[in-house]
Design a protein around this motif. Structure first.
Motif, PDB file in Angstrom:
ATOM      1  N   HIS A 330       0.858  -1.184   0.000  1.00 53.24           N
ATOM      2  CA  HIS A 330       0.000   0.000   0.000  1.00 53.24           C
ATOM      3  C   HIS A 330       0.893   1.233   0.000  1.00 53.24           C
ATOM      4  N   PRO A 331       0.447   2.342  -0.549  1.00 56.27           N
ATOM      5  CA  PRO A 331       1.289   3.546  -0.629  1.00 56.27           C
ATOM      6  C   PRO A 331       1.642   4.064   0.761  1.00 56.27           C
ATOM      7  N   ALA A 332       2.865   4.556   0.893  1.00 60.15           N
ATOM      8  CA  ALA A 332       3.314   5.119   2.166  1.00 60.15           C
ATOM      9  C   ALA A 332       2.715   6.503   2.359  1.00 60.15           C
ATOM     10  N   LEU A 333       2.270   6.783   3.570  1.00 63.46           N
ATOM     11  CA  LEU A 333       1.685   8.087   3.874  1.00 63.46           C
ATOM     12  C   LEU A 333       2.733   9.127   4.202  1.00 63.46           C
ATOM     13  N   PRO A 338       7.605   2.854   8.671  1.00 66.21           N
ATOM     14  CA  PRO A 338       6.265   2.392   9.066  1.00 66.21           C
ATOM     15  C   PRO A 338       6.344   1.489  10.291  1.00 66.21           C
ATOM     16  N   PRO A 339       5.312   1.480  11.127  1.00 64.53           N
ATOM     17  CA  PRO A 339       5.330   0.598  12.308  1.00 64.53           C
ATOM     18  C   PRO A 339       5.304  -0.877  11.942  1.00 64.53           C
ATOM     19  N   ILE A 340       4.684  -1.212  10.819  1.00 66.72           N
ATOM     20  CA  ILE A 340       4.619  -2.596  10.348  1.00 66.72           C
ATOM     21  C   ILE A 340       4.995  -2.608   8.876  1.00 66.72           C
ATOM     22  N   GLY A 341       5.889  -3.514   8.499  1.00 69.22           N
ATOM     23  CA  GLY A 341       6.303  -3.613   7.113  1.00 69.22           C
ATOM     24  C   GLY A 341       7.610  -2.880   6.860  1.00 69.22           C
ATOM     25  N   THR A 347       6.529   2.777  -1.108  1.00 71.79           N
ATOM     26  CA  THR A 347       5.528   1.718  -0.982  1.00 71.79           C
ATOM     27  C   THR A 347       5.870   0.870   0.236  1.00 71.79           C
ATOM     28  N   VAL A 348       4.859   0.576   1.027  1.00 73.04           N
ATOM     29  CA  VAL A 348       5.031  -0.267   2.211  1.00 73.04           C
ATOM     30  C   VAL A 348       4.706  -1.705   1.825  1.00 73.04           C
TER      31      VAL A 348
END
Length: 684
Positions: A330-333, A338-341, A347-348
């Motif tokens: 999913h696209p990174a915000l 990221p906390p997960i991934g 992209t996460v």
């Protein structure tokens, strides 16, 4: 000022009220006594040490059960409430005197690991007996109609809050009581310096606990996971469940290759979040990510939209077992980690590993099934509210774990008693809707064979062919023959009552023939109305087994058996039962369970609001006076030998001349009285 017709009086004599939890303790003791578990605890959980007085393990187990049922915040509060009714309380367990609180604490402090393991073994045996009576079984039914059991393994921490102590040269070193049961640990949102970790095993559809394994600090998560897998394997073996149809859900703590390989080698199925992001660099995975995704999902709560890429047959190591890897992107915000991934090119990437096959589970089904493990947190929350097993009962590791096993035992008993109090049919939930399956977009799945079970055949470019199965002849008792069990397209058998028999063993035999043994489940055979006709006995404990022999087409010329005329490819017999060809429409995934929380709380609420009468007579003078010792002593008594186990048990056993105890519990249905083997009070 009260009305003139209201007269309030005060009596100086003390008359304590019966604790509201006494009725449940009485019923739990009755269940354990009628099932033989109290006697099993006396005979198999044995521990002897000085300064215990005349008490044995069964006395302290009774106190622990009462403490767990009561829900009192501390052991002191429990004893203060129990002391006026100590004699009838111990009589429920066929014992005489209540151990003092200090004696009870010394017992927990002195417990050893063999005693804990002996109690754990009895807990698991009682669990098997109770879950084997559940019919029909709950769990998960995939899109091909196969039955699965979902088991959750996760850890929980309990912090030990300690005040700061001064450390000055003129002061002696501080002594911490929690040093033997806790260690420094990462606590996350729970504040504190010391903690203890507990790994729990839960059967998801029934909320039965399968085990608890704890350790100081952060614990030995790999060792506790191995013990949890052993408990699952033992549970599946006792119920004749195929290990491959038990899916264990694991979070990212266990998501490394080494840990996943260990659990895969145990034989159980897995759905786990993987944190070994080096798998993204594998050529097969990188090539798959260049193609369009297999599915898109949107989380209903967080709104996260994920693109799913299904990568079957990914080897975790050069010689390791192949698994199914699902990559969710999913696209990174933001540019932050990221906390997960893992973040790559804005992209996460998240990784999920599973052994769930296609097309029984699509990649979206696997992701939903993993995210469904959030219900495990609800069970832990309910356990904290109803029993609070993490409250500190002992300052030693063995004593605390002994207490937590008793708590899980009580939890399972409440589920069983609640289901008998309020019987309810199994409810089905559509976990995933019907889905149209397009064969053109299905990944190619190569069958995985086990070389150890392959018969010796001549090397050839094409797999050898086998004839149709040859079943065993009907026995002299005229029971069901092997031909009465229909062979299904997925490689299983179907018994005359419609229950499946799965492959249990593949054994090469003489002249290249192959024998396949199919086995049913004990929970299907025991309540079956055709059991006596099928198994030739209604008392056997083992489920029905059926074997078939498959002969190769190219048999040896010396054999007298001619090959059959309808060949079957050997890969269908040697490999795992093959999946059926892709269908245009896949069935929905169904989840079967019961209203577990309502059953427990309705049971607890009813017993705490009903009247309990306890006409317990006073002790007779013969019981109060000490029994005079024999004038003639044996040589063992004269030499002060240690008492044998039976003599030790008799010291605090309930006296034969004790006053009769009659407990009457109101508000329970006659069906429950019959299940508990209790007398029924008839209305006047």
């Amino acid at each position: 000022m009260t009305h003139a017709s209201v007269d309030i009086q005060i009596a100086p004599e003390s008359l304590p009220t019966l604790p509201c939890w006494f009725a449940e303790v009485a019923i739990v003791a009755q269940v354990l006594m009628t099932s033989g578990m109290l006697q099993a605890i006396e005979e198999r959980v044995r521990f002897a040490r000085a300064r215990f007085g005349t008490y044995e393990v069964i006395d302290f187990v009774g106190v622990l059960l009462g403490y767990a049922v009561s829900g009192e915040p501390t052991l002191l509060a429990f004893y203060e409430r129990l002391n006026p009714f100590a004699s009838p309380f111990m009589a429920l367990f066929n014992r005489h005197s209540l151990p003092h609180r200090s004696t009870f604490s010394r017992f927990l402090a002195a417990l050893d690991q063999p005693s804990v393991e002996a109690l754990r073994m009895l807990f698991q045996e009682d669990l098997v007996v109770r879950t084997a009576q559940t019919f029909p079984p709950g769990g998960l039914w995939d899109r091909l109609g196969h039955h699965w059991l979902i088991v959750d393994i996760d850890g929980t921490k309990q912090a030990a809050r300690q005040r700061a102590l001064p450390s000055l040269p003129e002061l002696p070193p501080p002594h911490r009581r929690f040093d033997r049961v806790c260690a420094p640990a990462y606590l996350g949102r729970k504040r504190g310096e010391m903690a203890r970790t507990r790994t729990t095993v839960l059967q998801a559809h029934s909320h039965h606990w399968l085990g608890t394994f704890s350790g100081v600090g952060n614990g030995d998560y790999r060792g506790e996971l191995a013990r949890a897998c052993d408990a699952i394997t033992s549970y599946a073996g006792a119920l004749c469940l195929p290990l491959s149809h038990i899916l264990v859900r694991l979070d990212g703590l266990y998501g490394t290759r080494a840990v996943l390989i260990e659990i895969l080698l145990s034989g159980v199925g897995v759905i786990a979040r993987c944190k070994d992001y080096g798998l993204l660099d594998l050529p097969a995975v990188a090539a798959r990510l260049t193609l369009p995704p297999d599915a898109h999902t949107t989380h209903p709560e967080s709104g996260t939209q994920r693109a799913l890429f299904d990568c079957p047959n990914i080897a975790l190591s050069p010689t390791g077992p192949p698994v199914r890897l699902i990559v969710a992107t999913h696209p990174a915000l933001s540019a932050d980690k990221p906390p997960i991934g893992v973040l790559r090119a804005e992209t996460v990437y998240e990784l999920f590993l599973t052994t769930a096959p296609l097309p029984a589970f699509t990649c979206a089904d696997v992701l939903d099934l993993y995210l469904h493990r959030g219900s495990f947190e609800t069970v832990l929350s309910d356990e904290d509210q109803e029993q609070d097993p993490d409250r500190w009962c002992s300052r030693t590791a063995c004593g605390q774990e002994f207490w937590q096993i008793v708590n899980q035992w009580l939890w399972n008993l409440r589920l069983d008693l609640g289901s008998h109090l309020s019987p309810s049919p199994m409810r089905f939930t559509e976990f995933a809707p019907v889905q149209t399956n397009n064969p053109a977009h299905q990944p190619i799945i190569e069958p995985i064979t086990e070389p150890a079970h392959q018969p010796t055949v001549e090397p050839s470019n094409e797999p050898p062919l086998y004839g149709p199965p040859r079943w065993a002849h009907r026995s002299f008792t005229k029971g069901f023959a092997g031909a009465d069990f229909l062979l299904q397209p997925d490689g299983t058998l179907r018994c005359p009552t419609g229950h499946p028999l799965t492959v249990q063993e593949r054994r090469p035999e003489r002249n290249g023939s192959l024998r396949i043994v199919y086995g049913a489940r004990a929970c299907h055979c025991r309540p079956c109305p055709l059991r006596a006709q099928c198994q030739e006995s209604a008392t056997t404990l083992k489920p029905r087994q059926v074997s078939a022999v498959f002969w190769p087409i190219k048999a040896s010329a010396s054999t007298s058996d001619q090959p059959p005329s309808h060949p079957v490819e050997a890969s269908l017999m040697v490999a795992e039962p093959p999946l059926p060809p892709p269908l245009l429409t896949l069935d929905p995934i169904l989840w079967g369970d019961w209203p577990r929380c309502q059953l427990r709380r309705r049971w607890m609420r009813l017993l705490r609001t009903q009247t309990v009468t306890l006409p317990f007579g006073s002790e007779s003078p013969e019981e109060i006076l000490e029994t005079p010792s024999d004038s003639v002593q044996t040589r063992a008594q004269r030499a002060h030998w240690r008492l044998c186990w039976n003599e030790r048990m008799d010291r605090n056993a309930r006296r034969p001349q004790a006053a009769p105890l009659k407990v009457t519990i109101h508000g329970l249905p006659p069906s429950l009285a019959q299940y508990l083997h209790c007398g029924l009070v008839t209305a006047a």
